[in-house]
Design a protein around this motif. Structure first.
Motif, PDB file in Angstrom:
ATOM      1  N   GLN A 255      64.228  68.328  -0.085  1.00  0.00           N
ATOM      2  CA  GLN A 255      62.984  68.972  -0.125  1.00  0.00           C
ATOM      3  C   GLN A 255      62.595  70.021  -1.102  1.00  0.00           C
ATOM      4  OE1 GLN A 255      62.609  70.754   3.713  1.00  0.00           O
ATOM      5  NE2 GLN A 255      61.026  69.214   4.475  1.00  0.00           N
ATOM      6  N   ASN A 256      63.666  70.503  -1.824  1.00  0.00           N
ATOM      7  CA  ASN A 256      63.568  71.685  -2.656  1.00  0.00           C
ATOM      8  C   ASN A 256      63.754  71.404  -4.039  1.00  0.00           C
ATOM      9  OD1 ASN A 256      62.868  74.209  -0.983  1.00  0.00           O
ATOM     10  ND2 ASN A 256      64.505  73.240   0.250  1.00  0.00           N
ATOM     11  N   ILE A 257      64.463  70.275  -4.411  1.00  0.00           N
ATOM     12  CA  ILE A 257      64.777  69.990  -5.539  1.00  0.00           C
ATOM     13  C   ILE A 257      64.386  68.525  -6.163  1.00  0.00           C
ATOM     14  CG2 ILE A 257      66.756  69.865  -7.575  1.00  0.00           C
ATOM     15  CD1 ILE A 257      68.120  71.949  -5.642  1.00  0.00           C
ATOM     16  N   PRO A 258      63.446  68.211  -6.730  1.00  0.00           N
ATOM     17  CA  PRO A 258      62.916  66.992  -6.926  1.00  0.00           C
ATOM     18  C   PRO A 258      64.005  65.784  -7.397  1.00  0.00           C
ATOM     19  CG  PRO A 258      61.356  68.432  -7.789  1.00  0.00           C
ATOM     20  CD  PRO A 258      62.639  69.066  -7.457  1.00  0.00           C
ATOM     21  N   ALA A 259      64.761  66.498  -8.356  1.00  0.00           N
ATOM     22  CA  ALA A 259      66.087  65.661  -8.846  1.00  0.00           C
ATOM     23  C   ALA A 259      67.068  64.960  -7.972  1.00  0.00           C
ATOM     24  CB  ALA A 259      66.527  66.315  -9.901  1.00  0.00           C
ATOM     25  N   LEU A 260      66.938  65.598  -6.639  1.00  0.00           N
ATOM     26  CA  LEU A 260      67.978  65.213  -5.457  1.00  0.00           C
ATOM     27  C   LEU A 260      67.024  64.650  -4.278  1.00  0.00           C
ATOM     28  CD1 LEU A 260      70.245  68.249  -5.419  1.00  0.00           C
ATOM     29  CD2 LEU A 260      70.741  66.179  -6.635  1.00  0.00           C
ATOM     30  N   SER A 261      66.036  64.061  -4.647  1.00  0.00           N
ATOM     31  CA  SER A 261      65.063  63.660  -3.846  1.00  0.00           C
ATOM     32  C   SER A 261      64.804  62.073  -3.838  1.00  0.00           C
ATOM     33  CB  SER A 261      63.733  64.304  -3.593  1.00  0.00           C
ATOM     34  OG  SER A 261      62.917  64.097  -4.702  1.00  0.00           O
ATOM     35  N   GLY A 262      64.232  61.320  -2.635  1.00  0.00           N
ATOM     36  CA  GLY A 262      63.754  60.142  -2.916  1.00  0.00           C
ATOM     37  C   GLY A 262      64.998  59.086  -3.155  1.00  0.00           C
ATOM     38  N   PRO A 263      64.532  58.374  -4.499  1.00  0.00           N
ATOM     39  CA  PRO A 263      65.795  57.465  -4.923  1.00  0.00           C
ATOM     40  C   PRO A 263      66.909  58.165  -5.491  1.00  0.00           C
ATOM     41  CG  PRO A 263      63.825  57.453  -6.448  1.00  0.00           C
ATOM     42  CD  PRO A 263      63.572  58.398  -5.116  1.00  0.00           C
ATOM     43  N   HIS A 264      66.887  59.449  -5.673  1.00  0.00           N
ATOM     44  CA  HIS A 264      67.865  60.130  -6.192  1.00  0.00           C
ATOM     45  C   HIS A 264      68.851  60.925  -5.284  1.00  0.00           C
ATOM     46  CE1 HIS A 264      65.429  59.552  -9.721  1.00  0.00           C
ATOM     47  NE2 HIS A 264      64.609  60.235  -9.092  1.00  0.00           N
ATOM     48  N   LYS A 265      68.831  60.830  -3.909  1.00  0.00           N
ATOM     49  CA  LYS A 265      69.439  61.520  -2.894  1.00  0.00           C
ATOM     50  C   LYS A 265      71.018  61.113  -3.229  1.00  0.00           C
ATOM     51  CE  LYS A 265      66.155  61.972   0.949  1.00  0.00           C
ATOM     52  NZ  LYS A 265      66.105  61.566   2.326  1.00  0.00           N
ATOM     53  N   ASP A 266      71.433  60.038  -3.642  1.00  0.00           N
ATOM     54  CA  ASP A 266      72.837  59.785  -3.789  1.00  0.00           C
ATOM     55  C   ASP A 266      73.453  60.773  -4.686  1.00  0.00           C
ATOM     56  OD1 ASP A 266      73.275  57.277  -2.325  1.00  0.00           O
ATOM     57  OD2 ASP A 266      71.483  56.594  -3.635  1.00  0.00           O
ATOM     58  N   ARG A 267      72.557  61.320  -5.545  1.00  0.00           N
ATOM     59  CA  ARG A 267      73.195  62.620  -6.506  1.00  0.00           C
ATOM     60  C   ARG A 267      73.299  63.709  -5.442  1.00  0.00           C
ATOM     61  NH1 ARG A 267      68.807  63.393 -11.087  1.00  0.00           N
ATOM     62  NH2 ARG A 267      68.178  60.955 -11.260  1.00  0.00           N
ATOM     63  N   ALA A 268      72.884  64.190  -4.632  1.00  0.00           N
ATOM     64  CA  ALA A 268      72.997  65.091  -3.409  1.00  0.00           C
ATOM     65  C   ALA A 268      74.226  64.787  -2.676  1.00  0.00           C
ATOM     66  CB  ALA A 268      71.800  65.494  -2.525  1.00  0.00           C
ATOM     67  N   TRP A 269      74.485  63.562  -2.517  1.00  0.00           N
ATOM     68  CA  TRP A 269      75.778  63.029  -1.710  1.00  0.00           C
ATOM     69  C   TRP A 269      76.839  63.242  -2.529  1.00  0.00           C
ATOM     70  CZ3 TRP A 269      75.991  63.513   3.123  1.00  0.00           C
ATOM     71  CH2 TRP A 269      75.024  62.660   3.974  1.00  0.00           C
ATOM     72  N   ILE A 270      76.887  63.016  -3.864  1.00  0.00           N
ATOM     73  CA  ILE A 270      78.051  63.165  -4.446  1.00  0.00           C
ATOM     74  C   ILE A 270      78.070  64.873  -4.667  1.00  0.00           C
ATOM     75  CG2 ILE A 270      78.618  63.132  -6.945  1.00  0.00           C
ATOM     76  CD1 ILE A 270      76.871  60.927  -7.509  1.00  0.00           C
ATOM     77  N   TYR A 271      77.365  65.638  -4.792  1.00  0.00           N
ATOM     78  CA  TYR A 271      77.544  66.931  -4.542  1.00  0.00           C
ATOM     79  C   TYR A 271      78.056  67.666  -3.277  1.00  0.00           C
ATOM     80  CZ  TYR A 271      76.262  71.881  -4.065  1.00  0.00           C
ATOM     81  OH  TYR A 271      76.401  73.224  -3.874  1.00  0.00           O
ATOM     82  N   LEU A 272      77.499  66.960  -2.253  1.00  0.00           N
ATOM     83  CA  LEU A 272      78.040  67.322  -0.943  1.00  0.00           C
ATOM     84  C   LEU A 272      79.683  66.846  -0.821  1.00  0.00           C
ATOM     85  CD1 LEU A 272      75.231  66.898   1.302  1.00  0.00           C
ATOM     86  CD2 LEU A 272      76.423  69.015   0.762  1.00  0.00           C
ATOM     87  N   ARG A 273      80.032  65.519  -1.448  1.00  0.00           N
ATOM     88  CA  ARG A 273      81.405  65.174  -1.545  1.00  0.00           C
ATOM     89  C   ARG A 273      82.351  66.165  -2.152  1.00  0.00           C
ATOM     90  NH1 ARG A 273      84.750  63.288  -5.836  1.00  0.00           N
ATOM     91  NH2 ARG A 273      83.135  61.780  -6.495  1.00  0.00           N
ATOM     92  N   TRP A 274      81.721  66.653  -3.520  1.00  0.00           N
ATOM     93  CA  TRP A 274      82.418  67.683  -4.008  1.00  0.00           C
ATOM     94  C   TRP A 274      82.754  68.994  -3.346  1.00  0.00           C
ATOM     95  CZ3 TRP A 274      78.913  67.486  -9.042  1.00  0.00           C
ATOM     96  CH2 TRP A 274      79.128  66.324  -9.714  1.00  0.00           C
ATOM     97  N   MET A 275      81.627  69.387  -2.545  1.00  0.00           N
ATOM     98  CA  MET A 275      81.736  70.567  -1.985  1.00  0.00           C
ATOM     99  C   MET A 275      82.532  70.403  -0.603  1.00  0.00           C
ATOM    100  SD  MET A 275      80.102  72.817  -4.130  1.00  0.00           S
ATOM    101  CE  MET A 275      80.959  71.953  -5.445  1.00  0.00           C
ATOM    102  N   VAL A 276      82.371  69.381  -0.002  1.00  0.00           N
ATOM    103  CA  VAL A 276      83.062  69.448   1.348  1.00  0.00           C
ATOM    104  C   VAL A 276      84.507  68.772   1.481  1.00  0.00           C
ATOM    105  CG1 VAL A 276      82.621  68.499   3.750  1.00  0.00           C
ATOM    106  CG2 VAL A 276      80.738  69.096   2.256  1.00  0.00           C
TER     107      VAL A 276
END
Length: 415
Positions: A152-173
């Motif tokens: 919702q807050n970072i366009p580069a991690l939204s829509g078709p780019h959500k997998d980048r956010a899942w990569i980030y969460l894998r790193w962090m969790v």
């Protein structure tokens, strides 16, 4: 029977490679990070959370090219700005520094977007997370809830780019070799990112129908494919499905531009298993510009990068009687099933020639060795009997590396 055998090999591969650090902070690589991502100090953990949110957000082929370039770019910016890296909210300040980077031309065609993306991450951390991602993350009890907020807050991690956010969460969790910064969240709740590499493996397994770009054009399609991939991962590792992510990244690179089916997958796993027994190394193929020893090697690397020909640089060492041979460039491209090795030399000795001849005899069924030499020295090496027929599969003038690379890219080499 084939399914059971492939699954067994795949699980073995995952278990052997899941302890390999991600390319974004692997300590074997240069340039080195300017901080310790495994630090237990709260201040450094906060830096780690912010820094790798920036890394994940720019992790797109069109922006940085290869994933290794995201690492290179952020280390470069960290050196240039110091801790001010996390305070910059105006894209043009990033852009003014990025365009001066010596590797600027190696970034993706949409490299200009990196500045806007990095500024947007800093805006989110300052105004939404109030400069404290560790505290902000505590608001969420599930990784997916945090991901939805990031989208919702970072366009580069939204829509078709959500997998980048899942990569980030894998790193962090996940725990080591990942960073486990948000240790109140649980690995079992992670989804497996639907990256191009992971999609190659998923398509080979028949989990999804194909790994074509259409997967990411529609959010519902990518969401369904991601769910199928995660469901499969949970059948293997119920408490830690994202364990497969980095091993699949390594395997998916190997499968690039190959037919995606179980037979190709099994052949790749068999080959990688043999190579791992020989070398003792994981199959991490790094595309980076930081370790080239000579201008000839850099010239070769730049040519391959410009033509978008994937390669690994000094990634595998092959044992030979009384010595070891580490090829300079191993290409993903093959000729009649053999991977291409490019070996640029300004000068060549008889000892090196003997080593190449021995390598060719030992591993020639799997690799095709091409020497790149200065054009006017090739006749001299023939005259001195340094270059004999058994030394290499081919010899090519380094001055015409671009012509050779074009033939390799078009699939016309050797025809």
């Amino acid at each position: 029977m084939v399914t059971d055998e492939v699954t067994t090999l795949l699980v073995e591969f995952i278990n052997k490679n899941s302890d390999t650090a991600d390319v974004q902070w692997d300590r074997r690589m240069s340039p080195r990070l300017l901080f310790n991502p495994y630090s237990s100090k709260n201040e450094e953990r906060s830096v780690t959370a912010h820094y790798f949110l920036m890394a994940a957000a720019i992790l797109d082929d069109t922006v940085v090219g290869y994933p290794e370039n995201a690492r290179m770019l952020l280390v470069y910016l960290n050196r240039a700005f110091g801790n001010k890296l996390f305070e910059i909210k105006k894209a043009h300040l990033f852009e003014e520094v990025i365009v001066k980077a010596y590797f600027h031309h190696d970034l993706g065609p949409n490299k200009k977007a990196a500045s806007e993306i990095l500024a947007s991450v800093n805006m989110f951390v300052k105004y939404k997370a109030e400069r404290n991602l560790l505290k902000y993350a505590q608001k969420f009890t599930k990784p997916k809830d945090f991901l939805d907020d990031l989208a919702q807050n970072i366009p580069a991690l939204s829509g078709p780019h959500k997998d980048r956010a899942w990569i980030y969460l894998r790193w962090m969790v996940r725990p080591q070799p990942d960073l486990q910064i948000y240790n109140h969240l649980h690995p079992e709740d992670l989804y497996v990112p639907l990256t191009k590499e992971n999609a190659n493996v998923a398509a080979s397994l028949g989990i999804i129908s194909s790994a074509s770009p259409a997967l990411w054009r529609d959010e519902q399609t990518s969401s369904e494919a991601r769910q199928k991939l995660t469901n499969y991962a949970k059948t293997l590792f119920p408490q830690d499905p994202a364990k497969i992510d980095h091993p699949f990244f390594l395997l998916g690179r190997w499968l690039k531009q190959k037919p995606l089916n179980r037979y190709t997958l099994k052949a790749a796993l068999d080959f990688l298993e043999r190579m791992q027994k020989i070398t003792g190394q994981p199959r991490a193929y790094y595309q980076k510009m930081s370790r080239y020893k000579s201008g000839w090697e850099k010239k070769t690397a730049l040519t391959l990068l410009q033509l978008h020909i994937p390669y690994g640089y000094e990634t595998i060492s092959f044992p030979l009687p009384n010595e070891v041979y580490t090829p300079d460039f191993i290409l993903e491209k093959t000729v009649q099933g053999r991977k291409i090795i490019l070996e640029p030399h300004f000068e060549m000795t008889k000892h090196q020639a003997r080593k190449y001849a021995l390598f060719k005899r030992t591993y020639g069924h799997q690799f095709l060795l091409i020497l790149l030499l200065k054009n006017d020295l090739i006749p001299l090496y023939h005259q001195r009997r340094i270059l004999t027929d058994d030394v290499a599969d081919d010899v090519w003038p380094i001055e015409f590396i671009h012509l050779l690379a074009e033939k390799i890219k078009q699939g016309t080499y050797g025809q």
